[in-house]
Design a protein around this motif. Structure first.
Motif, PDB file in Angstrom:
ATOM      1  N   PHE A 171       0.814  -1.221   0.000  1.00  0.00           N
ATOM      2  CA  PHE A 171       0.000   0.000   0.000  1.00  0.00           C
ATOM      3  C   PHE A 171       0.846   1.270   0.000  1.00  0.00           C
ATOM      4  CE2 PHE A 171      -2.222  -3.345   2.485  1.00  0.00           C
ATOM      5  CZ  PHE A 171      -3.134  -3.685   1.514  1.00  0.00           C
ATOM      6  N   SER A 172       2.093   1.179   0.434  1.00  0.00           N
ATOM      7  CA  SER A 172       2.978   2.352   0.455  1.00  0.00           C
ATOM      8  C   SER A 172       3.828   2.465  -0.807  1.00  0.00           C
ATOM      9  CB  SER A 172       3.892   2.309   1.688  1.00  0.00           C
ATOM     10  OG  SER A 172       3.136   2.383   2.881  1.00  0.00           O
ATOM     11  N   THR A 173       3.621   1.574  -1.757  1.00  0.00           N
ATOM     12  CA  THR A 173       4.396   1.623  -2.988  1.00  0.00           C
ATOM     13  C   THR A 173       3.753   2.596  -3.974  1.00  0.00           C
ATOM     14  OG1 THR A 173       3.201  -0.270  -3.908  1.00  0.00           O
ATOM     15  CG2 THR A 173       5.235  -0.729  -2.689  1.00  0.00           C
ATOM     16  N   ARG A 174       4.379   2.723  -5.143  1.00  0.00           N
ATOM     17  CA  ARG A 174       3.913   3.661  -6.160  1.00  0.00           C
ATOM     18  C   ARG A 174       3.692   2.945  -7.490  1.00  0.00           C
ATOM     19  NH1 ARG A 174       2.812   9.021  -5.182  1.00  0.00           N
ATOM     20  NH2 ARG A 174       4.588  10.093  -6.100  1.00  0.00           N
ATOM     21  N   ILE A 175       2.899   3.554  -8.340  1.00  0.00           N
ATOM     22  CA  ILE A 175       2.696   3.038  -9.687  1.00  0.00           C
ATOM     23  C   ILE A 175       3.023   4.155 -10.680  1.00  0.00           C
ATOM     24  CG2 ILE A 175       0.942   1.367  -8.986  1.00  0.00           C
ATOM     25  CD1 ILE A 175      -1.199   3.299 -10.085  1.00  0.00           C
ATOM     26  N   ALA A 176       3.386   3.767 -11.881  1.00  0.00           N
ATOM     27  CA  ALA A 176       3.597   4.714 -12.979  1.00  0.00           C
ATOM     28  C   ALA A 176       2.684   4.301 -14.126  1.00  0.00           C
ATOM     29  CB  ALA A 176       5.053   4.731 -13.427  1.00  0.00           C
ATOM     30  N   LYS A 180      -3.209   9.824 -21.378  1.00  0.00           N
ATOM     31  CA  LYS A 180      -3.419  10.488 -22.668  1.00  0.00           C
ATOM     32  C   LYS A 180      -4.708  11.292 -22.576  1.00  0.00           C
ATOM     33  CE  LYS A 180      -3.283  11.077 -27.266  1.00  0.00           C
ATOM     34  NZ  LYS A 180      -4.583  11.704 -27.488  1.00  0.00           N
ATOM     35  N   ARG A 181      -4.587  12.613 -22.711  1.00  0.00           N
ATOM     36  CA  ARG A 181      -5.783  13.464 -22.709  1.00  0.00           C
ATOM     37  C   ARG A 181      -5.615  14.534 -23.776  1.00  0.00           C
ATOM     38  NH1 ARG A 181      -5.517  16.331 -16.784  1.00  0.00           N
ATOM     39  NH2 ARG A 181      -3.261  16.473 -16.555  1.00  0.00           N
ATOM     40  N   GLY A 182      -6.552  14.553 -24.691  1.00  0.00           N
ATOM     41  CA  GLY A 182      -6.427  15.447 -25.826  1.00  0.00           C
ATOM     42  C   GLY A 182      -5.158  15.116 -26.581  1.00  0.00           C
ATOM     43  N   PRO A 183      -4.401  16.121 -26.981  1.00  0.00           N
ATOM     44  CA  PRO A 183      -3.155  15.868 -27.717  1.00  0.00           C
ATOM     45  C   PRO A 183      -1.963  15.603 -26.807  1.00  0.00           C
ATOM     46  CG  PRO A 183      -3.532  18.212 -27.577  1.00  0.00           C
ATOM     47  CD  PRO A 183      -4.731  17.564 -26.911  1.00  0.00           C
ATOM     48  N   LYS A 184      -2.166  15.643 -25.492  1.00  0.00           N
ATOM     49  CA  LYS A 184      -1.043  15.585 -24.565  1.00  0.00           C
ATOM     50  C   LYS A 184      -0.868  14.191 -23.968  1.00  0.00           C
ATOM     51  CE  LYS A 184      -0.554  18.968 -21.616  1.00  0.00           C
ATOM     52  NZ  LYS A 184      -0.736  19.813 -20.399  1.00  0.00           N
ATOM     53  N   PHE A 185       0.394  13.799 -23.817  1.00  0.00           N
ATOM     54  CA  PHE A 185       0.773  12.581 -23.123  1.00  0.00           C
ATOM     55  C   PHE A 185       1.486  12.966 -21.837  1.00  0.00           C
ATOM     56  CE2 PHE A 185       0.457  11.517 -27.536  1.00  0.00           C
ATOM     57  CZ  PHE A 185      -0.036  10.215 -27.583  1.00  0.00           C
ATOM     58  N   GLU A 186       1.147  12.315 -20.725  1.00  0.00           N
ATOM     59  CA  GLU A 186       1.824  12.554 -19.460  1.00  0.00           C
ATOM     60  C   GLU A 186       2.296  11.239 -18.880  1.00  0.00           C
ATOM     61  OE1 GLU A 186      -0.637  14.655 -16.735  1.00  0.00           O
ATOM     62  OE2 GLU A 186      -0.792  16.460 -17.969  1.00  0.00           O
ATOM     63  N   LEU A 187       3.534  11.205 -18.436  1.00  0.00           N
ATOM     64  CA  LEU A 187       4.031  10.096 -17.635  1.00  0.00           C
ATOM     65  C   LEU A 187       3.770  10.460 -16.185  1.00  0.00           C
ATOM     66  CD1 LEU A 187       5.529   7.452 -17.192  1.00  0.00           C
ATOM     67  CD2 LEU A 187       7.682   8.729 -17.333  1.00  0.00           C
ATOM     68  N   GLN A 188       2.908   9.702 -15.536  1.00  0.00           N
ATOM     69  CA  GLN A 188       2.511  10.030 -14.170  1.00  0.00           C
ATOM     70  C   GLN A 188       2.977   8.971 -13.186  1.00  0.00           C
ATOM     71  OE1 GLN A 188      -1.613  11.151 -13.682  1.00  0.00           O
ATOM     72  NE2 GLN A 188      -1.212  13.080 -14.733  1.00  0.00           N
ATOM     73  N   VAL A 189       3.270   9.426 -11.982  1.00  0.00           N
ATOM     74  CA  VAL A 189       3.592   8.560 -10.853  1.00  0.00           C
ATOM     75  C   VAL A 189       2.581   8.850  -9.763  1.00  0.00           C
ATOM     76  CG1 VAL A 189       5.291   8.076  -9.058  1.00  0.00           C
ATOM     77  CG2 VAL A 189       6.042   8.419 -11.409  1.00  0.00           C
ATOM     78  N   ALA A 190       2.009   7.803  -9.167  1.00  0.00           N
ATOM     79  CA  ALA A 190       0.972   7.983  -8.156  1.00  0.00           C
ATOM     80  C   ALA A 190       1.139   6.940  -7.065  1.00  0.00           C
ATOM     81  CB  ALA A 190      -0.414   7.862  -8.797  1.00  0.00           C
ATOM     82  N   GLN A 198       1.403  12.667  -9.944  1.00  0.00           N
ATOM     83  CA  GLN A 198       2.341  13.724 -10.307  1.00  0.00           C
ATOM     84  C   GLN A 198       2.859  13.448 -11.711  1.00  0.00           C
ATOM     85  OE1 GLN A 198       4.764  12.799  -6.855  1.00  0.00           O
ATOM     86  NE2 GLN A 198       4.574  14.911  -6.150  1.00  0.00           N
ATOM     87  N   ALA A 199       2.871  14.461 -12.554  1.00  0.00           N
ATOM     88  CA  ALA A 199       3.394  14.314 -13.907  1.00  0.00           C
ATOM     89  C   ALA A 199       4.904  14.534 -13.883  1.00  0.00           C
ATOM     90  CB  ALA A 199       2.726  15.313 -14.847  1.00  0.00           C
ATOM     91  N   VAL A 200       5.660  13.518 -14.245  1.00  0.00           N
ATOM     92  CA  VAL A 200       7.112  13.658 -14.304  1.00  0.00           C
ATOM     93  C   VAL A 200       7.570  13.996 -15.714  1.00  0.00           C
ATOM     94  CG1 VAL A 200       7.451  12.122 -12.349  1.00  0.00           C
ATOM     95  CG2 VAL A 200       7.503  11.179 -14.652  1.00  0.00           C
TER      96      VAL A 200
END
Length: 440
Positions: A171-176, A180-190, A198-200
């Motif tokens: 439960f204390s770990t993270r996922i990446a 994809k929303r509209g024309p934008k791509f985000e690499l996120q960590v949560a 958070q968008a890295v």
């Protein structure tokens, strides 16, 4: 057949053609992209556990009780005993009536409290009881800031899980993942539950195939910012980025060695996709095998001695195993005509992979010792499996319903949940290792 899937996977990258790169956004908060959780099915043996509302919780900026309950339910290992309508819920050990809780078919009980301190921080304490044995299994106290209350709930959940299940909680770990929303791509960590995204990296060019380093401090991924596929390693603490592979042709599918010193990648610099080993900080790649087939999707075994990959050398795509030093590849899967994208469980006993039958893409597992295959999701468009660091769950991409979301399924397929975002399509997840604090 494998060429179709290979291009299908790459189409995730090419689905939007943009004119410029939006640039790097280091650790920018994206609360509006928060993932929401929906537990869909539950079956099999589950520990009935009661969580009494923590004392003074209503006066704290973050309630802990529901977070702990959500975590335990999402693991698939627990059933929460309903405490609504019960008077005199305990907050201290002296108030616990074990006979009463046993009569409610409760096997474990959690009580606790949140006490505000003069300096603005909070003292959080909890106790875990075995109802049948009428004894205390754990007691812990934390002194934390208001912003640390959610993380504290995850820590408490991990301790409860470990005491009752006998292995580490995640439960204390993270996922990446890629959003994809509209024309934008985000690499996120949560967080593992989808909160605190958070968008890295943010770009108008595609991003894909994120993979965590073994120490949880870096992510390797594929970027098209230079208008061609490039493998990049990014430090999540400093934001520093290193181009590891930008050779002629395709540079895709990075996978870390267990010690973090190397990456297995797929390159087509010699006209056909082949697997190469390269230092994680770049350098000259070493071709793993001499093959006239398409080889891709490499994953190291946990001991670092072998590579699992998929290839069309037998006609349709199947899974193979080869020593990391090269040599003859051994075919693993014979059931089904389409098996790709292998991922190893932390103990090296299972392979999660993508299986296609009857037009459906589904997540399956393969037990290396016995050769047994088990289909664990229903499809119709499931992809990109990733094991939790304790090996209990598999995170994957669910493309059903017209909007990409993340699915979680137990390794036996009996329990699953979904993480979705109203902000866009969520895809290509990677579950970080223990200690993957990422960019909190």
């Amino acid at each position: 057949m494998v060429k179709t899937h290979y291009m299908y996977s790459r189409s995730n990258f090419f689905c939007t053609v943009a004119s410029c790169v939006a640039g790097l956004l280091i650790f920018a908060s994206t609360a509006h992209a928060q993932l929401t959780i929906n537990v869909e099915t539950s079956s099999g043996r589950q520990v009935p556990i009661a969580i009494a509302p923590f004392a003074q919780e209503a006066n704290a900026p973050q309630n802990i009780t529901p977070l702990i309950a959500d975590n335990l339910v999402r693991s698939g290992m627990f059933r929460i005993v309903n405490t609504v309508g019960i008077s005199n819920l305990p907050t201290e050990p002296s108030q616990v009536n074990f006979i009463d809780w046993s009569g409610r078919s409760t096997e474990a009980l959690v009580i606790g409290g949140i006490k505000p301190l003069a300096d603005g921080r909070f003292e959080v304490n909890f106790r875990l009881f075995d109802v049948a044995k009428q004894n205390q299994l754990a007691t812990t106290s934390y002194t934390v800031s208001a912003s640390q209350l959610r993380a504290t709930a995850h820590k408490i959940s991990d301790e409860i899980y470990e005491k009752l299940i006998g292995e580490k909680g995640v439960f204390s770990t993270r996922i990446a993942y890629v959003l994809k929303r509209g024309p934008k791509f985000e690499l996120q960590v949560a967080d593992a539950d989808g909160f605190n995204p958070q968008a890295v990296l943010s770009s108008l060019e595609p991003i894909g195939s994120p993979k965590w380093s073994p120490d949880g401090n870096k992510i390797a991924y594929v970027s098209f910012e230079s208008r061609k596929s490039t493998v990049i390693v990014q430090d999540l603490v400093t934001g520093q980025r290193k181009v590891v592979a930008s050779f002629r042709g395709d540079n895709t599918a990075p996978s870390w060695s267990p010690d973090g010193s190397k990456l297995a990648i797929s390159l087509s610099k010699d006209d056909i996709s082949q697997i190469y080993i390269i230092a994680s900080n770049g350098g000259e790649p070493k071709r793993l095998m001499q093959s006239s087939a398409i080889d891709s999707g490499a994953a190291f075994t946990p001991d670092g001695k072998d590579i699992i990959f998929f290839s069309d050398r037998s006609g349709g795509p199947q899974l193979y195993r080869v020593p990391v030093t090269g040599g003859e590849a051994k075919r693993l899967t014979f059931e089904g005509t389409y098996n790709t994208t292998p991922r190893l469980s932390p103990d090296g006993k299972l392979i999660a992979f993508v299986n296609r039958e009857g037009g459906k893409l589904r997540i399956a597992t393969f037990e290396i010792a016995t050769g047994q295959r088990n289909i664990v999701t229903n499809g119709p468009l499931d992809d990109s499996p990733s094991f939790s660091p304790n090996g209990r769950m598999i995170l994957y991409e669910d493309k059903s319903g017209g909007r990409g979301k993340l699915g979680g399924v137990s390794v036996d397929g009996r329990f699953n949940y979904k993480l979705s975002s109203q902000a866009g399509d969520v895809r290509e997840p990677a579950w970080g290792p223990f200690g993957s604090s990422g960019a909190r």
